[in-house]
Scaffold this motif. Structure first.
Motif, mmCIF file in Angstrom:
data_model
loop_
_atom_site.group_PDB
_atom_site.id
_atom_site.type_symbol
_atom_site.label_atom_id
_atom_site.label_comp_id
_atom_site.label_asym_id
_atom_site.label_seq_id
_atom_site.Cartn_x
_atom_site.Cartn_y
_atom_site.Cartn_z
ATOM 1 N N ASN A 37 81.565 -13.044 4.840
ATOM 2 C CA ASN A 37 80.159 -12.974 4.446
ATOM 3 C C ASN A 37 79.880 -11.678 3.664
ATOM 4 O OD1 ASN A 37 77.376 -13.943 4.533
ATOM 5 N ND2 ASN A 37 77.026 -12.214 5.913
ATOM 6 N N ASP A 38 80.434 -10.562 4.135
ATOM 7 C CA ASP A 38 80.255 -9.286 3.434
ATOM 8 C C ASP A 38 80.898 -9.328 2.050
ATOM 9 O OD1 ASP A 38 78.927 -8.359 5.672
ATOM 10 O OD2 ASP A 38 80.658 -7.218 6.438
ATOM 11 N N ASN A 41 78.598 -11.333 -0.247
ATOM 12 C CA ASN A 41 77.406 -10.562 -0.620
ATOM 13 C C ASN A 41 77.731 -9.483 -1.646
ATOM 14 O OD1 ASN A 41 75.674 -12.071 0.994
ATOM 15 N ND2 ASN A 41 76.047 -10.780 2.775
ATOM 16 N N GLU A 42 78.868 -8.816 -1.490
ATOM 17 C CA GLU A 42 79.296 -7.805 -2.467
ATOM 18 C C GLU A 42 79.588 -8.467 -3.817
ATOM 19 O OE1 GLU A 42 83.072 -4.838 -3.165
ATOM 20 O OE2 GLU A 42 82.433 -5.210 -1.102
ATOM 21 N N GLU A 45 76.231 -9.244 -5.467
ATOM 22 C CA GLU A 45 75.592 -8.031 -5.976
ATOM 23 C C GLU A 45 76.247 -7.544 -7.269
ATOM 24 O OE1 GLU A 45 75.475 -4.962 -3.002
ATOM 25 O OE2 GLU A 45 74.523 -6.301 -1.541
ATOM 26 N N TYR A 76 77.112 -21.415 -1.200
ATOM 27 C CA TYR A 76 76.499 -20.204 -1.743
ATOM 28 C C TYR A 76 77.562 -19.300 -2.323
ATOM 29 C CZ TYR A 76 73.955 -15.752 -1.565
ATOM 30 O OH TYR A 76 73.363 -14.551 -1.873
#
Length: 152
Positions: A37-38, A41-42, A45, A76
């Motif tokens: 998940n991290d 997200n990175e 971004e 996603y």
């Protein structure tokens, strides 16, 4: 007749597995769902180029890594790829078992939490390709979709 058919199928199934173009090459690694998940997200971004229906559209560098995460009830982010460029697509789930089915291509993968499925792909046609979940994942399963956009 049944014996002959069994022998034909016994030979053709391994042949199609190794010679057929329908199998995406992949490697699989264990990964903690929180860590994946991290990473997603990175990735979002760093590579976001737009948004569609409140979902980020992300364009990775050709030859680079792209991340796609299954979660209740969504794939996603939306990936935007270039035709004839190669990418490493990382697939994983952070909650339940999901099915990754790329429409209209004949690509189906079962995606489990705790595993990072890495496929090397080179899109050969442009357009919008839908991703659906083909593994029942709960009450919102029928709404679990995603998208890959391929441009020239």
């Amino acid at each position: 007749m049944a014996l002959a058919w069994c022998l034909v199928m016994s030979v053709t199934m391994p042949w199609w597995h190794f010679q057929g173009k329908q199998n995406a090459p992949q490697n699989t690694y264990e990964v903690d769902p929180g860590v994946f998940n991290d990473r997603v997200n990175e990735f979002v971004e760093t590579n976001q180029v737009g948004e569609m229906n409140n979902i980020p559209i992300v364009q990775p560098e050709p030859g680079g890594d792209a991340y796609l995460m299954g979660r209740i009830w969504q794939w996603y982010p939306i990936l935007k790829l270039k035709k004839d460029q190669t990418y490493r697509i990382h697939l994983s789930s952070i909650d339940l078992q999901h099915g990754f089915s790329l429409i209209p291509m004949n690509m189906n993968i079962h995606v489990l939490p705790g595993y990072d499925y890495v496929m090397t792909i080179t899109p050969t046609s442009t357009g919008e390709f839908s991703i659906i979940c083909n593994e029942f994942c709960g009450i919102g399963h029928h709404r679990m979709t995603g998208k890959i956009i391929v441009e020239a």
